[in-house]
Design an enzyme around this catalytic site. Structure first.
Site, PDB file in Angstrom:
ATOM      1  N   ASP A  44      -1.182   0.513  -4.598  1.00  0.00           N
ATOM      2  CA  ASP A  44      -1.114   0.915  -3.302  1.00  0.00           C
ATOM      3  C   ASP A  44      -1.808   2.488  -3.400  1.00  0.00           C
ATOM      4  O   ASP A  44      -1.792   3.098  -4.556  1.00  0.00           O
ATOM      5  CB  ASP A  44       0.260   1.259  -2.817  1.00  0.00           C
ATOM      6  CG  ASP A  44       0.923  -0.169  -2.272  1.00  0.00           C
ATOM      7  OD1 ASP A  44       0.083  -1.174  -2.050  1.00  0.00           O
ATOM      8  OD2 ASP A  44       1.858  -0.301  -2.285  1.00  0.00           O
TER       9      ASP A  44
HETATM   10  N1  URA Z   1       4.051  -3.358  -5.390  1.00  0.00           N
HETATM   11  C1  URA Z   1       4.072  -2.524  -4.417  1.00  0.00           C
HETATM   12  O1  URA Z   1       4.877  -2.272  -3.597  1.00  0.00           O
HETATM   13  N2  URA Z   1       2.807  -1.519  -4.618  1.00  0.00           N
HETATM   14  C2  URA Z   1       1.933  -1.509  -5.410  1.00  0.00           C
HETATM   15  O2  URA Z   1       1.162  -0.677  -5.496  1.00  0.00           O
HETATM   16  C3  URA Z   1       1.974  -2.394  -6.484  1.00  0.00           C
HETATM   17  C4  URA Z   1       3.083  -3.412  -6.474  1.00  0.00           C
END
Ligand code: URA
Length: 250
Positions: A112
């Site tokens: 993310d």
């Molecule tokens: N899980 C999440 O919630 N975000 C990420 O970036 C990777 C795994």
């Protein structure tokens, strides 16, 4: 993959991944978006077969060819960067952190915008596919600081699998590694890659993630790579990664 045989036929998305454009899954989206032409004709349907020796494939008007030299990088992604190759809204992407590279690479899977940590980049479509596809069971290890103190019942739910958006997650390894007055640090290992999976899993037990970082993918560790920096994987690491995804799929 052999690249020298006469009249080698490939699915278009496989060709794009072998040309270092994107993973096979992302290549399908690129094709559906109408960015790819075969012999000057726009192709929208993933799965279309092309002839590597005779067809001219272009992405956004630029000709592509198969990559012979495979490259593997490990980046410590900072928060505030997208793990995509480009963004319609011109936000910074992880490719802005790789300076003057003489070859094209793309991120293996996603982190993310606000997640930090280990992101692999490569032009090896086969390996990218194996690392990201849940079928190959490549573990990804995360450090998640969550609000409050989840009790054993809540942690067990995470370990056994929890329903998020109508789907039950695969069993996870969950270890409490630290506690402060207001927060808990969890070490969570999963092999799936559902969108925002860790955040959704923790939210489902009532403990919002405040900070998330990935520290390991299969045998590759983030180690002390500084935030925003990248390094090439050693040949030993590449071999370990390939062996790992092969063993795990059996
Ligand atoms: N899980 C999440 O919630 N975000 C990420 O970036 C990777 C795994």
């Amino acid at each position: 993959m052999k690249t020298d045989s006469k009249n080698l036929k490939l699915r278009l998305e496989k060709f794009l991944s072998e040309a270092g454009v994107a993973s096979r899954r992302h290549a399908k989206q690129i094709i559906s978006a109408g960015r790819v032409t075969v012999n000057e004709e726009k192709i929208f349907i993933p799965g279309t077969h092309i002839n590597v020796d005779t067809d001219v494939i272009k992405l956004d008007g630029k000709p592509l060819c198969l990559v012979k030299k495979k490259v593997y990088l490990a980046l410590n992604k900072p928060a505030g960067y997208l793990s995509t190759v480009n963004d319609e809204r011109n936000r910074p992407t992880v490719l802005h952190l790789l300076h003057n590279l003489p070859f094209r690479v793309y991120p293996v899977g996603r982190l993310d915008f606000d997640t930090e940590g280990l992101l692999l980049l490569t032009n090896d479509g086969e390996l990218a596919h194996k690392i990201t596809h849940p079928r190959y069971h490549v573990d990804k290890v995360y450090i998640a600081w969550v609000k409050g103190h989840p009790d054993e019942t809540a942690l067990e739910k995470l370990r056994r699998g929890i329903r998020i958006e109508g789907d039950v997650t695969a069993p996870a390894k969950v270890i409490v590694s630290k506690r402060t007055n207001a927060h808990t640090c969890l070490k969570i290992t999963i092999h799936e890659g559902k969108k925002r999976q860790i955040k959704k899993m923790c939210r489902a037990i009532g403990h919002e993630v405040q900070y998330l970082k990935r520290i390991q993918i299969g045998p590759i560790k983030l180690g002390n790579l500084r935030v925003g920096r990248y390094r090439r994987l050693s040949s030993k690491e590449v071999k370990a990664l390939k062996n790992f995804s092969r063993i795990e799929m059996q």
